[in-house]
Design a protein around this motif. Structure first.
Motif, PDB file in Angstrom:
ATOM      1  N   HIS A  38       0.880  -1.168   0.000  1.00  0.00           N
ATOM      2  CA  HIS A  38       0.000   0.000   0.000  1.00  0.00           C
ATOM      3  C   HIS A  38       0.915   1.215   0.000  1.00  0.00           C
ATOM      4  N   TYR A  39       0.660   2.137  -0.886  1.00  0.00           N
ATOM      5  CA  TYR A  39       1.521   3.308  -1.064  1.00  0.00           C
ATOM      6  C   TYR A  39       0.851   4.527  -0.432  1.00  0.00           C
ATOM      7  N   ASP A  40       0.845   4.536   0.905  1.00  0.00           N
ATOM      8  CA  ASP A  40       0.111   5.536   1.674  1.00  0.00           C
ATOM      9  C   ASP A  40       0.503   6.972   1.361  1.00  0.00           C
ATOM     10  N   TRP A  41       1.711   7.218   0.949  1.00  0.00           N
ATOM     11  CA  TRP A  41       2.219   8.584   0.787  1.00  0.00           C
ATOM     12  C   TRP A  41       2.113   9.096  -0.648  1.00  0.00           C
ATOM     13  N   TYR A  42       1.597   8.272  -1.544  1.00  0.00           N
ATOM     14  CA  TYR A  42       1.435   8.679  -2.936  1.00  0.00           C
ATOM     15  C   TYR A  42      -0.030   8.997  -3.245  1.00  0.00           C
ATOM     16  N   THR A  43      -0.215   9.947  -4.139  1.00  0.00           N
ATOM     17  CA  THR A  43      -1.518  10.273  -4.715  1.00  0.00           C
ATOM     18  C   THR A  43      -1.291  10.523  -6.199  1.00  0.00           C
ATOM     19  N   VAL A  44      -2.250  10.106  -7.020  1.00  0.00           N
ATOM     20  CA  VAL A  44      -2.189  10.382  -8.457  1.00  0.00           C
ATOM     21  C   VAL A  44      -3.468  11.104  -8.849  1.00  0.00           C
ATOM     22  N   GLU A  45      -3.294  12.195  -9.579  1.00  0.00           N
ATOM     23  CA  GLU A  45      -4.431  12.927 -10.130  1.00  0.00           C
ATOM     24  C   GLU A  45      -4.467  12.714 -11.638  1.00  0.00           C
ATOM     25  N   LEU A  46      -5.639  12.332 -12.127  1.00  0.00           N
ATOM     26  CA  LEU A  46      -5.861  12.136 -13.557  1.00  0.00           C
ATOM     27  C   LEU A  46      -6.850  13.184 -14.049  1.00  0.00           C
ATOM     28  N   THR A  47      -6.546  13.795 -15.195  1.00  0.00           N
ATOM     29  CA  THR A  47      -7.440  14.774 -15.792  1.00  0.00           C
ATOM     30  C   THR A  47      -7.551  14.449 -17.278  1.00  0.00           C
ATOM     31  N   GLY A  48      -8.797  14.330 -17.752  1.00  0.00           N
ATOM     32  CA  GLY A  48      -9.012  14.019 -19.168  1.00  0.00           C
ATOM     33  C   GLY A  48     -10.416  14.378 -19.588  1.00  0.00           C
ATOM     34  N   ALA A  50     -12.891  12.555 -19.805  1.00  0.00           N
ATOM     35  CA  ALA A  50     -13.874  11.882 -18.954  1.00  0.00           C
ATOM     36  C   ALA A  50     -13.987  12.552 -17.585  1.00  0.00           C
ATOM     37  N   GLY A  51     -13.179  13.574 -17.333  1.00  0.00           N
ATOM     38  CA  GLY A  51     -13.242  14.266 -16.050  1.00  0.00           C
ATOM     39  C   GLY A  51     -11.946  14.117 -15.275  1.00  0.00           C
ATOM     40  N   ALA A  52     -12.007  14.461 -14.007  1.00  0.00           N
ATOM     41  CA  ALA A  52     -10.838  14.382 -13.131  1.00  0.00           C
ATOM     42  C   ALA A  52     -11.081  13.333 -12.054  1.00  0.00           C
ATOM     43  N   ARG A  53     -10.004  12.719 -11.629  1.00  0.00           N
ATOM     44  CA  ARG A  53     -10.087  11.678 -10.593  1.00  0.00           C
ATOM     45  C   ARG A  53      -8.793  11.671  -9.806  1.00  0.00           C
ATOM     46  N   THR A  54      -8.908  11.581  -8.489  1.00  0.00           N
ATOM     47  CA  THR A  54      -7.755  11.458  -7.608  1.00  0.00           C
ATOM     48  C   THR A  54      -7.761  10.059  -7.015  1.00  0.00           C
ATOM     49  N   LEU A  55      -6.613   9.376  -7.124  1.00  0.00           N
ATOM     50  CA  LEU A  55      -6.494   8.012  -6.596  1.00  0.00           C
ATOM     51  C   LEU A  55      -5.493   7.980  -5.450  1.00  0.00           C
ATOM     52  N   ARG A  56      -5.850   7.228  -4.422  1.00  0.00           N
ATOM     53  CA  ARG A  56      -4.960   6.968  -3.287  1.00  0.00           C
ATOM     54  C   ARG A  56      -4.714   5.471  -3.240  1.00  0.00           C
ATOM     55  N   PHE A  57      -3.617   5.091  -2.629  1.00  0.00           N
ATOM     56  CA  PHE A  57      -3.187   3.690  -2.721  1.00  0.00           C
ATOM     57  C   PHE A  57      -3.059   3.046  -1.354  1.00  0.00           C
ATOM     58  N   THR A  58      -4.127   3.190  -0.580  1.00  0.00           N
ATOM     59  CA  THR A  58      -4.235   2.542   0.720  1.00  0.00           C
ATOM     60  C   THR A  58      -5.627   1.932   0.803  1.00  0.00           C
ATOM     61  N   PHE A 107       1.964  12.768  -6.641  1.00  0.00           N
ATOM     62  CA  PHE A 107       2.398  13.487  -5.444  1.00  0.00           C
ATOM     63  C   PHE A 107       2.921  12.475  -4.421  1.00  0.00           C
ATOM     64  N   TYR A 108       3.915  12.884  -3.680  1.00  0.00           N
ATOM     65  CA  TYR A 108       4.473  12.088  -2.578  1.00  0.00           C
ATOM     66  C   TYR A 108       4.569  13.035  -1.397  1.00  0.00           C
ATOM     67  N   GLN A 109       3.853  12.709  -0.315  1.00  0.00           N
ATOM     68  CA  GLN A 109       3.852  13.591   0.845  1.00  0.00           C
ATOM     69  C   GLN A 109       4.001  12.773   2.117  1.00  0.00           C
ATOM     70  N   VAL A 110       5.009  13.133   2.906  1.00  0.00           N
ATOM     71  CA  VAL A 110       5.267  12.468   4.177  1.00  0.00           C
ATOM     72  C   VAL A 110       5.398  13.544   5.245  1.00  0.00           C
ATOM     73  N   ASP A 111       4.557  13.440   6.254  1.00  0.00           N
ATOM     74  CA  ASP A 111       4.665  14.386   7.360  1.00  0.00           C
ATOM     75  C   ASP A 111       4.401  13.741   8.708  1.00  0.00           C
ATOM     76  N   ASP A 112       4.218  12.429   8.698  1.00  0.00           N
ATOM     77  CA  ASP A 112       3.819  11.756   9.938  1.00  0.00           C
ATOM     78  C   ASP A 112       4.675  10.545  10.299  1.00  0.00           C
ATOM     79  N   VAL A 113       5.834  10.405   9.698  1.00  0.00           N
ATOM     80  CA  VAL A 113       6.687   9.242   9.958  1.00  0.00           C
ATOM     81  C   VAL A 113       8.022   9.738  10.509  1.00  0.00           C
ATOM     82  N   PRO A 114       8.330   9.440  11.765  1.00  0.00           N
ATOM     83  CA  PRO A 114       9.596   9.918  12.328  1.00  0.00           C
ATOM     84  C   PRO A 114      10.811   9.238  11.700  1.00  0.00           C
ATOM     85  N   GLY A 115      11.891   9.977  11.591  1.00  0.00           N
ATOM     86  CA  GLY A 115      13.171   9.409  11.157  1.00  0.00           C
ATOM     87  C   GLY A 115      13.345   9.235   9.662  1.00  0.00           C
ATOM     88  N   VAL A 116      12.411   9.800   8.863  1.00  0.00           N
ATOM     89  CA  VAL A 116      12.526   9.696   7.405  1.00  0.00           C
ATOM     90  C   VAL A 116      12.409  11.092   6.791  1.00  0.00           C
TER      91      VAL A 116
END
Length: 134
Positions: A38-48, A50-58, A107-116
């Motif tokens: 599960h890629y908790d820190w990644y998000t992908v936005e698609l625009t086309g 057919a519209g826009a869609r944001t996907l999360r991987f958890t 997008f890759y966003q990490v703000d809640d994991v200590p030591g990384v």
């Protein structure tokens, strides 16, 4: 310290690459192992058309282990994520992606994991084609 995110597309998959462009090793939150990555820190936005869609991987999980990666200078981590499969998951609305051409931004966003490494990265937009489901 310099971490970069690039996105590419291949056969409906998002190829997401983290690269250490800095002079020192970096520890990065790579994924959560829950029987599958599960890629908790990644998000992908698609625009086309057919519209826009944001996907999360958890997704729902009972047990999981955080996987931290050590990236020496110049090293990279690449993951291929099946966007159509993840779109069908409850966390993403359980709706298929309409076939067609899209612009994809990651997008890759990490703000809640200590030591990384912490912060937010954004890829340049890239084209991706979603084929009809068979």
């Amino acid at each position: 310290m310099s971490l970069t995110l690039t996105a590419a597309a291949h056969a409906g998959r998002a190829l997401l690459t983290l690269r250490n462009d800095g002079p020192r090793s970096l520890r990065v939150a790579h994924h959560v192992e829950a029987g599958e990555p599960h890629y908790d820190w990644y998000t992908v936005e698609l625009t086309g058309a057919a519209g826009a869609r944001t996907l999360r991987f958890t997704d729902d999980r009972n047990e999981a282990g955080l996987v931290i990666a050590e990236l020496p200078p110049g090293a990279r981590l690449e993951d291929a994520i099946d966007l159509s499969a993840w779109a069908l998951r409850k966390a993403n609305g359980a709706r298929p992606l309409p076939p067609g051409d899209y612009r994809m931004r990651a997008f890759y966003q990490v703000d809640d994991v200590p030591g990384v490494w912490t912060g937010r990265l954004e890829s340049s937009p890239v084209p991706i084609t979603i084929e009809p489901q068979r």
